[in-house]
Write an enzyme that holds these catalytic residues in place. Structure first.
Site, PDB file in Angstrom:
ATOM      1  N   ASN A   7      30.646  32.254  35.323  1.00 56.64           N
ATOM      2  CA  ASN A   7      31.820  31.426  35.637  1.00 56.64           C
ATOM      3  C   ASN A   7      31.877  31.338  37.259  1.00 56.64           C
ATOM      4  OD1 ASN A   7      34.580  31.242  36.933  1.00 56.64           O
ATOM      5  ND2 ASN A   7      35.370  32.154  35.119  1.00 56.64           N
ATOM      6  N   GLU A  34      34.735  27.399  34.164  1.00 58.57           N
ATOM      7  CA  GLU A  34      35.693  27.258  35.407  1.00 58.57           C
ATOM      8  C   GLU A  34      34.867  26.292  36.219  1.00 58.57           C
ATOM      9  OE1 GLU A  34      39.383  29.431  37.282  1.00 58.57           O
ATOM     10  OE2 GLU A  34      37.592  31.002  36.369  1.00 58.57           O
ATOM     11  N   ASP A 148      33.028  33.790  30.063  1.00 56.27           N
ATOM     12  CA  ASP A 148      34.147  34.651  30.628  1.00 56.27           C
ATOM     13  C   ASP A 148      35.089  34.896  29.393  1.00 56.27           C
ATOM     14  OD1 ASP A 148      36.324  35.843  31.906  1.00 56.27           O
ATOM     15  OD2 ASP A 148      36.383  34.093  33.387  1.00 56.27           O
ATOM     16  N   ASN A 150      37.416  37.119  29.736  1.00 58.36           N
ATOM     17  CA  ASN A 150      38.648  37.887  30.279  1.00 58.36           C
ATOM     18  C   ASN A 150      39.101  39.084  29.565  1.00 58.36           C
ATOM     19  OD1 ASN A 150      39.478  36.561  32.578  1.00 58.36           O
ATOM     20  ND2 ASN A 150      39.509  34.604  31.577  1.00 58.36           N
ATOM     21  N   ASP A 219      32.551  39.112  31.488  1.00 58.70           N
ATOM     22  CA  ASP A 219      31.758  38.152  31.133  1.00 58.70           C
ATOM     23  C   ASP A 219      30.606  38.852  30.346  1.00 58.70           C
ATOM     24  OD1 ASP A 219      32.237  36.075  33.471  1.00 58.70           O
ATOM     25  OD2 ASP A 219      32.557  38.157  34.235  1.00 58.70           O
ATOM     26  N   ASP A 248      34.202  34.998  41.911  1.00 60.32           N
ATOM     27  CA  ASP A 248      34.482  36.389  41.788  1.00 60.32           C
ATOM     28  C   ASP A 248      33.849  36.913  40.556  1.00 60.32           C
ATOM     29  OD1 ASP A 248      35.903  34.453  40.146  1.00 60.32           O
ATOM     30  OD2 ASP A 248      37.827  35.402  40.513  1.00 60.32           O
ATOM     31  N   HIS A 249      32.967  36.194  40.056  1.00 57.94           N
ATOM     32  CA  HIS A 249      32.052  36.668  38.870  1.00 57.94           C
ATOM     33  C   HIS A 249      30.820  36.537  39.258  1.00 57.94           C
ATOM     34  CE1 HIS A 249      35.259  36.083  35.779  1.00 57.94           C
ATOM     35  NE2 HIS A 249      35.646  35.356  36.532  1.00 57.94           N
TER      36      HIS A 249
END
Length: 269
Positions: A7, A34, A148, A150, A219, A248-249
């Site tokens: 991501n 994303e 991802d 989530n 992930d 952030d991933h």
């Protein structure tokens, strides 16, 4: 074959980081989530320069998924979008058969907050993904769903599980929905390769979460058992998260031993 998932949280913002990582990590395939860019603005040329052919299903500002495969690899049967809701315009799923392996790249909705319509949409989306597997594929195929999700599957996948208890990303309802998806015939490749190991793929930008390693493993790479037999390792590459202005991933990299896909590994009608 090396298949990665990342991501990037805006491919335009992270393009230099992505192309540098492709040179260093050298995956054969990378699934991106994303991307936050419409198809007409996707940086196809930059990835081509790095040696990758791209397919993409993008959306301005939000969502967007892409798959980049090394030139020379066979890429067939591209499918854009998830079945089950014609009114859902969010671009969150992209699939292709690459060298006989069905690769499904997903960006599962975040859910925002428990009890909201966004959370209900997340649960429904995971249910639609399960339904699509039932309608189009078989558990004896060589199939990988990565991206991802989530959702952190287990307490070991959360640095502070008590803090996250009942919250989005670790709520029992979404973990149950993930479990129902996996009951179709999927294995968590990282957990199969690393039983008992605590490792994370996402860290909040706030409160020094990455520096303190207060993250979650959301992930995932889920594989059918025939593909699990080829899986030699799954690694989370945290180095990109150490850079300035990172996603952030962190990328997740699946290593597959060479092996021809068995008869019937192409998508079912």
């Amino acid at each position: 074959m090396r298949i990665a998932s990342w991501n990037v949280n805006s491919i335009r913002t992270r393009l230099e980081q992505l192309t540098s990582w492709l040179v260093r990590a050298a995956p054969d395939v990378v699934c991106l989530q994303e991307t936050k860019v419409e198809d007409g603005s996707f940086p196809e040329a930059a990835l081509s320069e790095a040696g990758y052919r791209s397919i993409f299903f993008g959306q301005k500002t939000y969502n967007g998924v892409a798959i980049a495969a090394r030139f020379g690899l066979s890429v067939d049967d591209v499918k854009k979008g998830l079945d089950g809701d014609e009114e859902d315009v969010a671009r969150r799923m992209l699939a292709a058969t690459i060298e006989g392996v069905r690769v499904i790249n997903v960006y599962v909705p975040n859910g925002q907050a428990v009890g909201t319509p966004a959370f209900a949409y997340k649960l429904a989306w995971l249910g639609r993904l399960r339904s699509e597997l039932e309608a189009r594929y078989r558990p004896d195929q060589q199939l990988l769903i990565c991206g991802d999700f989530n959702v952190a599957p287990e307490p070991i996948d959360v640095a502070e599980p008590k803090k996250w208890e009942g919250q989005v990303l670790f709520h029992p309802d979404e973990r149950a929905a993930l479990g129902r998806l996996m009951e179709w015939g999927l294995v968590d490749a990282f957990r199969a390769c690393h039983p008992g190991k605590a490792a994370y793929s996402w860290w909040d930008y706030r409160m020094g979460a990455f520096r303190r390693n207060k993250g979650l493993r959301i992930d995932l790479a889920l594989v059918t058992r025939p593909l699990a037999a080829r899986c030699t390792d799954v690694a989370i590459d945290t180095r990109p998260r150490e850079l300035q202005r990172p996603s952030d991933h962190a990328p997740v990299v699946v290593e597959l031993a060479d092996g021809a896909a068995p008869p019937g590994s192409a998508p079912a009608a």
